[in-house]
Structures are given as C-alpha cells and as structure tokens.
Design a protein around this motif. Sequence first.
Motif, PDB file in Angstrom:
ATOM      1  N   GLU A   1       0.832  -1.203   0.000  1.00 45.85           N
ATOM      2  CA  GLU A   1       0.000   0.000   0.000  1.00 45.85           C
ATOM      3  C   GLU A   1       0.867   1.252   0.000  1.00 45.85           C
ATOM      4  O   GLU A   1       0.559   2.242  -0.670  1.00 45.85           O
ATOM      5  CB  GLU A   1      -0.928  -0.005   1.222  1.00 45.85           C
ATOM      6  N   SER A   2       1.991   1.203   0.730  1.00 45.98           N
ATOM      7  CA  SER A   2       2.913   2.342   0.746  1.00 45.98           C
ATOM      8  C   SER A   2       3.513   2.577  -0.641  1.00 45.98           C
ATOM      9  O   SER A   2       3.629   3.720  -1.097  1.00 45.98           O
ATOM     10  CB  SER A   2       4.028   2.104   1.771  1.00 45.98           C
ATOM     11  N   PHE A   3       3.894   1.491  -1.318  1.00 48.12           N
ATOM     12  CA  PHE A   3       4.428   1.615  -2.680  1.00 48.12           C
ATOM     13  C   PHE A   3       3.358   2.160  -3.634  1.00 48.12           C
ATOM     14  O   PHE A   3       3.654   2.977  -4.508  1.00 48.12           O
ATOM     15  CB  PHE A   3       4.922   0.254  -3.187  1.00 48.12           C
TER      16      PHE A   3
ATOM     17  N   LEU B   1       3.094   5.774  -3.092  1.00 43.64           N
ATOM     18  CA  LEU B   1       4.305   6.439  -3.560  1.00 43.64           C
ATOM     19  C   LEU B   1       4.289   6.610  -5.076  1.00 43.64           C
ATOM     20  O   LEU B   1       4.715   7.641  -5.606  1.00 43.64           O
ATOM     21  CB  LEU B   1       5.536   5.613  -3.141  1.00 43.64           C
ATOM     22  N   LEU B   2       3.777   5.603  -5.789  1.00 41.38           N
ATOM     23  CA  LEU B   2       3.786   5.625  -7.253  1.00 41.38           C
ATOM     24  C   LEU B   2       2.550   6.278  -7.857  1.00 41.38           C
ATOM     25  O   LEU B   2       2.468   6.434  -9.075  1.00 41.38           O
ATOM     26  CB  LEU B   2       3.916   4.186  -7.786  1.00 41.38           C
ATOM     27  N   THR B   3       1.581   6.643  -7.016  1.00 38.18           N
ATOM     28  CA  THR B   3       0.374   7.308  -7.499  1.00 38.18           C
ATOM     29  C   THR B   3       0.598   8.814  -7.518  1.00 38.18           C
ATOM     30  O   THR B   3       1.014   9.380  -6.506  1.00 38.18           O
ATOM     31  CB  THR B   3      -0.828   6.976  -6.598  1.00 38.18           C
ATOM     32  N   PRO B   4       0.364   9.477  -8.647  1.00 42.16           N
ATOM     33  CA  PRO B   4       0.542  10.938  -8.685  1.00 42.16           C
ATOM     34  C   PRO B   4      -0.284  11.620  -7.606  1.00 42.16           C
ATOM     35  O   PRO B   4      -1.443  11.270  -7.375  1.00 42.16           O
ATOM     36  CB  PRO B   4       0.029  11.309 -10.089  1.00 42.16           C
TER      37      PRO B   4
END
Length: 199
Positions: A81-83, A86-89
């Motif tokens: 979920e953290s990744f 992080l990768l979501t604008p």
Amino acid sequence: MELEEIYRRDLNLLVALKVLVEEGSVSQAAVRLNLSQSATSRVLGRLRDLLGDPLFTRQGQRIIPTSKALEICKQIDQPLESFRQLLTPSEFNPYYCNERFLIATTDYAMQTILPYALPKIYQLAPNISLEFAPLQHESLFKQLSTDKVDMAICRPTGSVTPLHQEVLGPVGVSCLVSKHHPLADKRYRLKITLMRLMQ
C-alpha cells in the motif's frame, strides 16, 4: 538479507501472491494481472520456489491459501500500500489523462444522463477514450472486478459492498396525461390511482 540481494529478487511476485489470495482462482487472478492462465500458473510456481511453501491447495475450482500464504500476505499488505501511494501521482489533472475507460450502464442512463454528461467530461478530459457495455445487475460485482469494467452507472438492486459508490442525484418519476383525459382535472383521483399502481 542485504539490499543487493533484495534487488535481485522479483518483487512483482509478491503482488501476484496478494492477487491470488484475494481471488482464490488462477484464472481470475490472471485477468487482474493481465496475464494468460498458463503464465499465472508459472508465476505461482516461482512463488512456491521463492517462499518454500505450496502456498495453495486446490479445492474444486478454487485454490485455498495455506497459513503461510495468509501470513505473508498480511505482512506485505502495508508495504504494498505504501508503494502504491508512492507511485500514485499526488495530483490528478484530467486534461492530461489519455486512459481508456469501460463503463457499464443501463439504457436509461444512456438516454438520459450521458447525453448531458459526456460533453462536460470531454471538455475536462479531451484525451480519454470511453467505451460502454450493457450493465448486468445480477453480476455487477463480477463486471467490476474481473470483467475489466471500470465503473457502472445504475441504481443497484442489492448490496454493492465492498464496491465504492457515489450518488449522482435524485431521479424523479412523473405520470403524464392529455389535458383532455378524464383524470386531467381530477388531481386527487389521479394521485389515488398512482398510489394503487405503485403498491
């Protein structure tokens, strides 16, 4: 384990494990992962080699996760979920979006809602592509989870949990008659007649 060793591992396998646990089916997991069923089976084999556990047992058409698979899935839940975050604008600008969206909808929505909504949508997001599919109330969850439908416009006939929903607005219903109809000047009788029809 050192960072260099982690770098040499295919961490995408852990995403596949989570999807397999959630779906309980190799074929349905394959749809979500955009892989063929045979490729997903090979991914499962690599997961078993990596983690040293069978991970799933077959029960009819379903695959049942082992206790270790459930434990690992629970442990990776927060890191994944953290990744994802992080990768979501952080800010979404629809003007620059060029995605394709598949929308399941009813004939009613196609005729009454979309003709007014689409011009505004294309004004805000001119580069998107929209496709429409007939909505199937009896398999709404399947459409939105495994049939690659992104959203549905409808009035649900039952519970939609765990799907997310937003109310677009109220829908009014009117009964129209000719001004020459016997009930045209008898509003009270018309109201009683409608109430009987709706019972």
